[in-house]
Design a protein around this motif. Structure first.
Motif, short mmCIF file in Angstrom:
data_model
loop_
_atom_site.label_atom_id
_atom_site.label_comp_id
_atom_site.label_asym_id
_atom_site.label_seq_id
_atom_site.Cartn_x
_atom_site.Cartn_y
_atom_site.Cartn_z
N ARG A 75 39.78 36.03 11.56
CA ARG A 75 40.88 36.97 11.80
C ARG A 75 42.00 36.72 10.78
NH1 ARG A 75 41.30 36.10 18.36
NH2 ARG A 75 39.31 37.11 18.89
N GLY A 76 42.48 37.77 10.19
CA GLY A 76 43.59 37.67 9.24
C GLY A 76 43.19 37.21 7.85
N ALA A 77 41.92 36.93 7.63
CA ALA A 77 41.48 36.44 6.32
C ALA A 77 41.48 37.57 5.29
CB ALA A 77 40.09 35.83 6.44
N GLN A 78 41.96 37.27 4.11
CA GLN A 78 41.96 38.23 3.01
C GLN A 78 41.28 37.70 1.76
OE1 GLN A 78 43.24 41.37 3.27
NE2 GLN A 78 43.70 40.95 5.42
N LYS A 79 41.01 36.39 1.72
CA LYS A 79 40.52 35.77 0.50
C LYS A 79 39.35 34.83 0.78
CE LYS A 79 44.99 36.21 -1.82
NZ LYS A 79 46.08 35.52 -2.56
N THR A 80 38.37 35.32 1.54
CA THR A 80 37.20 34.50 1.85
C THR A 80 36.28 34.47 0.63
OG1 THR A 80 37.40 35.08 4.17
CG2 THR A 80 35.30 34.17 3.46
N ASP A 81 35.86 33.27 0.26
CA ASP A 81 35.18 33.03 -1.00
C ASP A 81 33.88 32.26 -0.76
OD1 ASP A 81 34.80 32.97 -3.77
OD2 ASP A 81 36.73 32.03 -4.20
N TRP A 82 33.08 32.13 -1.79
CA TRP A 82 31.77 31.48 -1.74
C TRP A 82 31.74 30.29 -2.69
CZ3 TRP A 82 32.63 36.49 -3.59
CH2 TRP A 82 32.66 36.61 -4.99
N GLU A 83 30.88 29.33 -2.42
CA GLU A 83 30.67 28.18 -3.31
C GLU A 83 29.29 27.60 -3.05
OE1 GLU A 83 33.60 25.11 -3.26
OE2 GLU A 83 35.31 26.47 -3.41
N VAL A 84 28.33 27.85 -3.92
CA VAL A 84 27.01 27.21 -3.78
C VAL A 84 27.14 25.76 -4.23
CG1 VAL A 84 26.18 27.94 -6.08
CG2 VAL A 84 24.56 27.37 -4.27
N GLU A 85 26.56 24.85 -3.46
CA GLU A 85 26.72 23.42 -3.75
C GLU A 85 25.44 22.64 -3.47
OE1 GLU A 85 30.27 21.61 -2.31
OE2 GLU A 85 31.52 23.34 -2.90
N LEU A 86 25.29 21.52 -4.15
CA LEU A 86 24.26 20.55 -3.86
C LEU A 86 24.75 19.62 -2.76
CD1 LEU A 86 21.59 19.00 -4.61
CD2 LEU A 86 23.03 17.63 -6.15
N GLY A 87 23.98 19.53 -1.69
CA GLY A 87 24.31 18.61 -0.61
C GLY A 87 23.47 17.34 -0.71
N ILE A 88 24.12 16.19 -0.54
CA ILE A 88 23.42 14.90 -0.50
C ILE A 88 23.33 14.48 0.96
CG2 ILE A 88 23.46 12.48 -1.23
CD1 ILE A 88 25.55 13.33 -3.37
N GLN A 111 37.34 35.32 -10.61
CA GLN A 111 37.04 36.60 -11.26
C GLN A 111 38.33 37.26 -11.73
OE1 GLN A 111 33.64 37.24 -11.60
NE2 GLN A 111 33.59 35.22 -10.59
N THR A 112 38.21 38.20 -12.67
CA THR A 112 39.36 38.97 -13.15
C THR A 112 39.11 40.45 -12.94
OG1 THR A 112 39.74 37.30 -14.87
CG2 THR A 112 40.88 39.39 -15.12
N PRO A 113 39.76 41.07 -11.94
CA PRO A 113 40.61 40.44 -10.92
C PRO A 113 39.77 39.69 -9.89
CG PRO A 113 40.31 42.75 -10.41
CD PRO A 113 39.63 42.53 -11.73
N PRO A 114 40.42 38.88 -9.05
CA PRO A 114 39.66 38.13 -8.03
C PRO A 114 38.86 39.06 -7.12
CG PRO A 114 41.87 37.26 -8.23
CD PRO A 114 41.85 38.54 -9.02
N VAL A 115 37.73 38.56 -6.66
CA VAL A 115 36.85 39.29 -5.75
C VAL A 115 36.62 38.41 -4.52
CG1 VAL A 115 34.56 40.29 -5.43
CG2 VAL A 115 35.69 40.47 -7.66
N PHE A 116 36.82 38.99 -3.34
CA PHE A 116 36.62 38.21 -2.12
C PHE A 116 35.68 38.93 -1.17
CE2 PHE A 116 40.88 36.82 -3.63
CZ PHE A 116 40.54 35.50 -3.90
N LEU A 117 35.14 38.17 -0.24
CA LEU A 117 34.16 38.70 0.70
C LEU A 117 34.81 39.59 1.75
CD1 LEU A 117 32.12 35.41 1.24
CD2 LEU A 117 31.33 37.47 0.02
N ARG A 118 34.06 40.57 2.19
CA ARG A 118 34.48 41.44 3.28
C ARG A 118 33.26 41.66 4.18
NH1 ARG A 118 33.40 44.41 -1.18
NH2 ARG A 118 32.04 46.22 -0.90
N ALA A 119 33.49 42.12 5.37
CA ALA A 119 32.38 42.36 6.29
C ALA A 119 31.41 43.38 5.72
CB ALA A 119 32.92 42.84 7.63
N GLY A 120 30.11 43.17 5.99
CA GLY A 120 29.09 44.10 5.56
C GLY A 120 28.44 43.78 4.24
N GLN A 121 28.63 42.56 3.73
CA GLN A 121 28.04 42.19 2.46
C GLN A 121 26.87 41.23 2.66
OE1 GLN A 121 31.89 41.08 0.38
NE2 GLN A 121 31.07 42.53 -1.11
N GLN A 122 26.09 41.06 1.59
CA GLN A 122 24.92 40.18 1.62
C GLN A 122 25.08 39.11 0.55
OE1 GLN A 122 22.47 40.76 3.99
NE2 GLN A 122 23.85 42.40 4.67
N ILE A 123 24.88 37.85 0.95
CA ILE A 123 24.98 36.72 0.04
C ILE A 123 23.60 36.09 -0.08
CG2 ILE A 123 26.05 34.46 -0.38
CD1 ILE A 123 28.33 35.36 1.46
#
Length: 282
Positions: free
Chosen positions: A116-129, A251-263
């Motif tokens: 709720r209230g989020a405007q800048k939800t982002d992604w980060e693929v990472e290696l987990g140990i 990104q230029t301009p920044p791109v953030f996640l919104r509902a209804g997308q596929q990652i």
């Protein structure tokens, strides 16, 4: 081995992925992929099993987080030189550590809920140990003895909560579903060099991240040793090691996640995750 957990959330069963990509049930040999099962002795017992002798799991069940009963998820910030440059920030003189709440951890293909209230939800693929042997004040020369295996982590982040509001990063990293983990843990013996793995992430089919663990500032060996100076690491703990460039805020301009997308995201040799984004109240 590729170890996994399958079934409904909170009631996952332990499993193994065989050479043909079929899930095999491990319930007769283990109650979970957690704790003592991840020690060198526990993994040796599972490795001695003949996968063909294990019951075949039919259909395509939900996959849970590949490790159960995770004690802590320690995350590393700005750990890729090219990502630090993207963010316009200096390479840190030593690893930046923060935690992701374990309540954020979910299955690799579970929906990501936008807070709720989020405007800048982002992604980060990472290696987990994944830690397999207790570690405290471990020398770098012996650090790899404490690694059970590796997995994919998507360190989902709400940038306003993380950066623009007072306090620590943890509150921008810890919303429920902000820690997809898996699809499976690949044991360390199957990964010849964790510092030479390609990694990628796409949103709605557009590839944003296309990097490699080769650009890590602080590698796996150093991180295990370094973190063990400040806290003990226990079997089933996960270290999420940072992300390459291509995050939304870069990104230029920044791109953030919104509902209804596929990652979709993955790390070489460790499998692929796929998530849908939904509104918090959906």
């Amino acid at each position: 081995m590729k170890l996994l957990r399958y079934g409904e959330a909170g009631a996952e069963k332990p499993g193994l992925l065989d050479a043909a990509g079929q899930i095999r049930d491990l319930s007769a040999h283990s109650t979970d992929i957690a704790g003592a099962v991840l020690t060198p002795e526990g993994l040796a017992r599972l490795a001695a099993l003949d996968p063909d002798s294990l019951p075949r799991v039919e259909g395509t069940p939900r996959l849970g987080p590949c490790v159960g009963a995770i004690g802590k998820m320690v995350c590393v910030g700005l750990n890729y030189a090219d990502h630090a440059a993207e963010a316009g920030m200096a390479i840190p003189p030593e690893p930046i550590l923060f935690f992701k709440a374990t309540s954020a951890i979910c299955g690799p293909n579970d929906d990501i809920r936008i807070p709720r209230g989020a405007q800048k939800t982002d992604w980060e693929v990472e290696l987990g140990i994944v830690i397999g042997k207790p570690a405290s004040y471990v020398d770098e020369a012996r650090a790899m003895e404490h690694v059970a295996g590796y997995c994919v982590v998507n360190d989902v982040s709400e940038r306003e909560f993380q950066i623009e509001r007072a306090g620590q990063w943890v509150k921008g990293k810890s919303a429920d579903t902000f820690g997809p983990t898996g699809p499976w843990m690949v044991t360390a013996d199957e990964i010849a060099d964790p510092q030479a793995l390609a990694m990628w992430l796409e949103v709605d089919g557009h590839r944003y991240q296309d990097g490699s663990t080769a650009t890590m500032v602080y590698g796996v060996r150093h991180l295990v040793s370094y973190i063990s100076r400040f806290m003990s690491l226990q079997p089933g703990d996960i270290i999420s090691t940072g992300t390459p460039p291509g995050v939304g805020m870069g990104q230029t301009p920044p791109v953030f996640l919104r509902a209804g997308q596929q990652i979709a995201c993955g790390v070489e040799g460790l499998g692929t995750q796929r998530q849908s984004t939904i509104a918090w109240d959906a």
